[in-house]
Design a protein around this motif. Structure first.
Motif, PDB file in Angstrom:
ATOM      1  N   LYS A  87       0.815  -1.220   0.000  1.00 35.97           N
ATOM      2  CA  LYS A  87       0.000   0.000   0.000  1.00 35.97           C
ATOM      3  C   LYS A  87       0.852   1.275   0.000  1.00 35.97           C
ATOM      4  CE  LYS A  87      -4.182  -1.819   0.419  1.00 35.97           C
ATOM      5  NZ  LYS A  87      -5.249  -1.608  -0.603  1.00 35.97           N
ATOM      6  N   MET A  88       2.122   1.165   0.343  1.00 33.87           N
ATOM      7  CA  MET A  88       2.963   2.354   0.477  1.00 33.87           C
ATOM      8  C   MET A  88       3.294   2.958  -0.889  1.00 33.87           C
ATOM      9  SD  MET A  88       5.610   1.362   3.548  1.00 33.87           S
ATOM     10  CE  MET A  88       4.986   1.021   5.200  1.00 33.87           C
ATOM     11  N   ASN A  89       3.145   4.286  -0.977  1.00 33.65           N
ATOM     12  CA  ASN A  89       3.449   4.999  -2.219  1.00 33.65           C
ATOM     13  C   ASN A  89       4.171   6.321  -1.950  1.00 33.65           C
ATOM     14  OD1 ASN A  89       1.394   6.528  -1.147  1.00 33.65           O
ATOM     15  ND2 ASN A  89      -0.111   6.035  -2.731  1.00 33.65           N
ATOM     16  N   SER A  90       4.709   6.462  -0.746  1.00 36.37           N
ATOM     17  CA  SER A  90       5.393   7.694  -0.358  1.00 36.37           C
ATOM     18  C   SER A  90       6.893   7.553  -0.606  1.00 36.37           C
ATOM     19  CB  SER A  90       5.131   7.985   1.117  1.00 36.37           C
ATOM     20  OG  SER A  90       5.525   6.881   1.907  1.00 36.37           O
ATOM     21  N   LYS A  91       7.643   8.621  -0.357  1.00 34.40           N
ATOM     22  CA  LYS A  91       9.100   8.553  -0.500  1.00 34.40           C
ATOM     23  C   LYS A  91       9.709   7.679   0.585  1.00 34.40           C
ATOM     24  CE  LYS A  91      13.278  11.350  -0.994  1.00 34.40           C
ATOM     25  NZ  LYS A  91      13.840  12.733  -1.114  1.00 34.40           N
ATOM     26  N   TYR A  92       9.203   7.831   1.815  1.00 34.05           N
ATOM     27  CA  TYR A  92       9.740   7.080   2.947  1.00 34.05           C
ATOM     28  C   TYR A  92       8.668   6.183   3.540  1.00 34.05           C
ATOM     29  CZ  TYR A  92      13.242  10.793   2.635  1.00 34.05           C
ATOM     30  OH  TYR A  92      14.206  11.670   2.180  1.00 34.05           O
ATOM     31  N   GLY A  93       9.102   5.036   4.007  1.00 35.41           N
ATOM     32  CA  GLY A  93       8.196   4.116   4.668  1.00 35.41           C
ATOM     33  C   GLY A  93       8.852   3.553   5.915  1.00 35.41           C
ATOM     34  N   MET A  94       8.023   3.014   6.772  1.00 38.71           N
ATOM     35  CA  MET A  94       8.531   2.391   7.983  1.00 38.71           C
ATOM     36  C   MET A  94       7.595   1.279   8.386  1.00 38.71           C
ATOM     37  SD  MET A  94       9.504   4.178  11.645  1.00 38.71           S
ATOM     38  CE  MET A  94       7.881   4.209  12.416  1.00 38.71           C
ATOM     39  N   VAL A  95       8.155   0.177   8.871  1.00 35.32           N
ATOM     40  CA  VAL A  95       7.355  -0.836   9.550  1.00 35.32           C
ATOM     41  C   VAL A  95       7.847  -0.898  10.989  1.00 35.32           C
ATOM     42  CG1 VAL A  95       6.906  -2.162   7.452  1.00 35.32           C
ATOM     43  CG2 VAL A  95       8.875  -2.758   8.877  1.00 35.32           C
ATOM     44  N   VAL A  96       6.938  -1.151  11.908  1.00 30.97           N
ATOM     45  CA  VAL A  96       7.310  -1.177  13.321  1.00 30.97           C
ATOM     46  C   VAL A  96       6.350  -2.090  14.077  1.00 30.97           C
ATOM     47  CG1 VAL A  96       5.956   0.921  13.799  1.00 30.97           C
ATOM     48  CG2 VAL A  96       7.807   0.241  15.372  1.00 30.97           C
ATOM     49  N   ASP A  97       6.909  -2.891  14.996  1.00 32.55           N
ATOM     50  CA  ASP A  97       6.089  -3.755  15.833  1.00 32.55           C
ATOM     51  C   ASP A  97       5.239  -2.922  16.793  1.00 32.55           C
ATOM     52  OD1 ASP A  97       7.038  -6.041  14.677  1.00 32.55           O
ATOM     53  OD2 ASP A  97       8.091  -6.790  16.442  1.00 32.55           O
ATOM     54  N   CYS A  98       4.105  -3.492  17.182  1.00 30.77           N
ATOM     55  CA  CYS A  98       3.177  -2.754  18.047  1.00 30.77           C
ATOM     56  C   CYS A  98       3.728  -2.550  19.457  1.00 30.77           C
ATOM     57  CB  CYS A  98       1.830  -3.455  18.094  1.00 30.77           C
ATOM     58  SG  CYS A  98       1.832  -5.037  18.969  1.00 30.77           S
ATOM     59  N   ASP A  99       4.609  -3.450  19.914  1.00 34.59           N
ATOM     60  CA  ASP A  99       5.111  -3.365  21.291  1.00 34.59           C
ATOM     61  C   ASP A  99       6.447  -2.613  21.378  1.00 34.59           C
ATOM     62  OD1 ASP A  99       6.440  -5.373  19.961  1.00 34.59           O
ATOM     63  OD2 ASP A  99       6.052  -6.930  21.456  1.00 34.59           O
ATOM     64  N   VAL A 100       6.507  -1.534  20.637  1.00 32.73           N
ATOM     65  CA  VAL A 100       7.671  -0.631  20.573  1.00 32.73           C
ATOM     66  C   VAL A 100       7.229   0.736  21.068  1.00 32.73           C
ATOM     67  CG1 VAL A 100       9.116   0.661  18.915  1.00 32.73           C
ATOM     68  CG2 VAL A 100       8.931  -1.830  18.746  1.00 32.73           C
ATOM     69  N   ALA A 101       8.161   1.505  21.596  1.00 30.58           N
ATOM     70  CA  ALA A 101       7.918   2.919  21.899  1.00 30.58           C
ATOM     71  C   ALA A 101       9.147   3.707  21.487  1.00 30.58           C
ATOM     72  CB  ALA A 101       7.640   3.129  23.384  1.00 30.58           C
ATOM     73  N   PHE A 102       8.928   4.864  20.870  1.00 35.53           N
ATOM     74  CA  PHE A 102      10.039   5.732  20.457  1.00 35.53           C
ATOM     75  C   PHE A 102      10.443   6.633  21.612  1.00 35.53           C
ATOM     76  CE2 PHE A 102       8.752   4.204  16.394  1.00 35.53           C
ATOM     77  CZ  PHE A 102       9.907   4.241  15.621  1.00 35.53           C
ATOM     78  N   LEU A 103      11.746   6.889  21.701  1.00 42.44           N
ATOM     79  CA  LEU A 103      12.307   7.622  22.834  1.00 42.44           C
ATOM     80  C   LEU A 103      13.041   8.887  22.439  1.00 42.44           C
ATOM     81  CD1 LEU A 103      13.892   4.535  24.656  1.00 42.44           C
ATOM     82  CD2 LEU A 103      11.678   5.600  25.166  1.00 42.44           C
ATOM     83  N   MET A 104      13.542   8.957  21.216  1.00 36.91           N
ATOM     84  CA  MET A 104      14.418  10.048  20.800  1.00 36.91           C
ATOM     85  C   MET A 104      13.653  11.112  20.020  1.00 36.91           C
ATOM     86  SD  MET A 104      17.887   9.823  18.450  1.00 36.91           S
ATOM     87  CE  MET A 104      18.838   8.931  19.692  1.00 36.91           C
ATOM     88  N   LYS A 105      13.811  12.357  20.425  1.00 35.30           N
ATOM     89  CA  LYS A 105      13.206  13.464  19.693  1.00 35.30           C
ATOM     90  C   LYS A 105      13.779  13.536  18.275  1.00 35.30           C
ATOM     91  CE  LYS A 105      10.748  15.486  23.046  1.00 35.30           C
ATOM     92  NZ  LYS A 105       9.289  15.651  22.985  1.00 35.30           N
ATOM     93  N   ASP A 106      12.905  13.807  17.312  1.00 34.02           N
ATOM     94  CA  ASP A 106      13.294  13.979  15.910  1.00 34.02           C
ATOM     95  C   ASP A 106      13.960  12.736  15.331  1.00 34.02           C
ATOM     96  OD1 ASP A 106      12.346  16.590  16.165  1.00 34.02           O
ATOM     97  OD2 ASP A 106      14.337  17.429  16.498  1.00 34.02           O
ATOM     98  N   TRP A 107      13.534  11.562  15.794  1.00 35.12           N
ATOM     99  CA  TRP A 107      14.112  10.321  15.290  1.00 35.12           C
ATOM    100  C   TRP A 107      13.944  10.186  13.776  1.00 35.12           C
ATOM    101  CZ3 TRP A 107      10.455   7.518  12.784  1.00 35.12           C
ATOM    102  CH2 TRP A 107       9.117   7.738  13.142  1.00 35.12           C
TER     103      TRP A 107
END
Length: 266
Positions: A87-107
Motif C-alpha cells: 500500500k505504500m506509495n510515499s518517499k519514505y516508509g517504515m514498519v514497526v512492531d506494536c510493542d515498541v515505543a520511540f524515545l528520541m526526539k526527531d528520530w
C-alpha cells in the motif's frame, strides 16, 4: 510540500492498546519536517477493527483489513507487513512492531539523514544470541526508501527454515562460518540488499539480560531492550506483545511506566 513517511503497523491479536501506546510515543517524538500517515494492517480474525477505526491520532490513518489464514503467527505477521508494504506509495516508509515505543526526539529526521541511493534502509538489529541474521535491519522497526526497497522484490514473510552459515553466505548474514540461523520474519532483507549491491544500517540492541554496560533507558529489573542511534536510545521494544496483557502484565506495566517517565523529562 513535505515528503511523507508512511508508518506500517501489523495489528494482530492483543495489539490494540500496544498500538495506541506506540502511536502516542511517535507523536510525542517525531519532528515536524515530514507528513505522517499510518497504515494499520488489521488482522480481522483476531483483532478489533472497530478499536483501530475509532483510534484518535494526530495524523491521518488508513485501515487495511487483512484476514490471515490459520498459520503460525510469524507467517501471518509477514503477510500483514507485505500487505501494508504494498500500500505504500510515499518517499519514505517504515514498519514497526506494536510493542515498541520511540524515545528520541526527531528520530525521523535523524534516521532519514543517513539514507542515500545505496543505503536504503535503517532499523533494529537482532542480538547475537537470537541465532538470526546480524548486521542488517529487521522488522521490529525499519525505515526505508519505499521505491528502492520495492525494487529489490522484498517480501517480509519468514522463510521458516534454518540456514547454515558458509564461506559463501557469511558476508550476507554477518555470522560466523558453521553457525546455524533461523530465517524468521524479514529474513529476506540481507540477501535482497546484497543481490542489489545495496546496504542497510543496523541499530544495535542493548539489554540488561546481556549485561550490556551501555544501557541507558532500561533500569534494573526491567525486561525488554533498547536500540541505539549514535550511542543514545532511539526506541525500546518490550516484546511478546501478542501474549502479555497490556494492563496487568508486570513486565509491560514496568516498561510503560519507564517510557512515560522518559518522555515526560522535557
Amino acid at each position: 510540500m513535505k515528503d511523507k513517511i508512511q508508518i506500517g503497523i501489523a495489528c494482530g491479536g492483543n495489539s490494540e492498546h500496544f498500538v495506541n501506546f506506540l502511536i502516542d510515543s511517535i507523536e510525542k517524538t517525531v519532528s515536524n519536517d515530514y507528513e505522517i500517515e499510518y497504515i494499520l494492517g488489521v488482522d480481522t480474525k483476531v483483532a478489533n477493527r472497530d478499536f483501530f477505526f475509532n483510534l484518535k491520532t494526530k495524523f491521518k490513518k488508513i485501515i487495511c483489513n487483512v484476514p490471515t489464514s490459520d498459520q503460525i503467527s510469524a507467517i501471518n505477521h509477514g503477510s500483514i507487513l507485505d500487505h501494508v508494504f504494498d500500500k505504500m506509495n510515499s518517499k519514505y516508509g517504515m514498519v514497526v512492531d506494536c510493542d515498541v515505543a520511540f524515545l528520541m526526539k526527531d528520530w525521523d529526521k535523524k534516521l532519514i539523514s543517513v539514507l542515500d541511493k545505496e543505503t536504503i534502509i535503517i532499523g533494529t538489529e537482532y542480538e547475537l544470541m537470537a541465532n538470526k541474521f546480524m548486521g542488517n535491519p529487521n522488522a521490529i522497526m525499519s525505515l526505508f526508501l519505499v521505491d528502492k526497497l520495492k525494487e529489490t522484490g522484498l517480501s517480509w514473510k519468514p522463510e521458516m527454515r534454518h540456514l547454515k552459515i558458509t564461506e559463501k553466505n557469511k558476508d550476507i548474514y554477518k555470522r560466523k562460518v558453521g553457525e546455524k540461523i533461523f530465517l524468521d520474519t524479514s529474513s529476506e532483507i540481507p540477501s535482497r540488499l546484497h543481490k542489489n549491491s545495496l546496504r542497510g544500517i543496523p541499530l544495535p540492541l542493548l539489554s540488561l539480560r546481556n549485561n550490556d554496560k551501555k544501557v541507558i533507558f532500561m533500569k534494573d529489573g526491567m525486561r525488554g531492550e533498547e536500540h541505539h542511534f549514535e550511542n543514545n536510545p532511539i526506541l525500546t521494544h518490550v516484546g511478546r506483545g501478542s501474549t502479555r496483557d497490556f494492563f496487568s502484565n508486570p513486565v509491560v506495566v514496568q516498561w510503560k511506566k519507564r517510557v512515560t517517565e522518559w518522555l515526560g523529562r522535557d
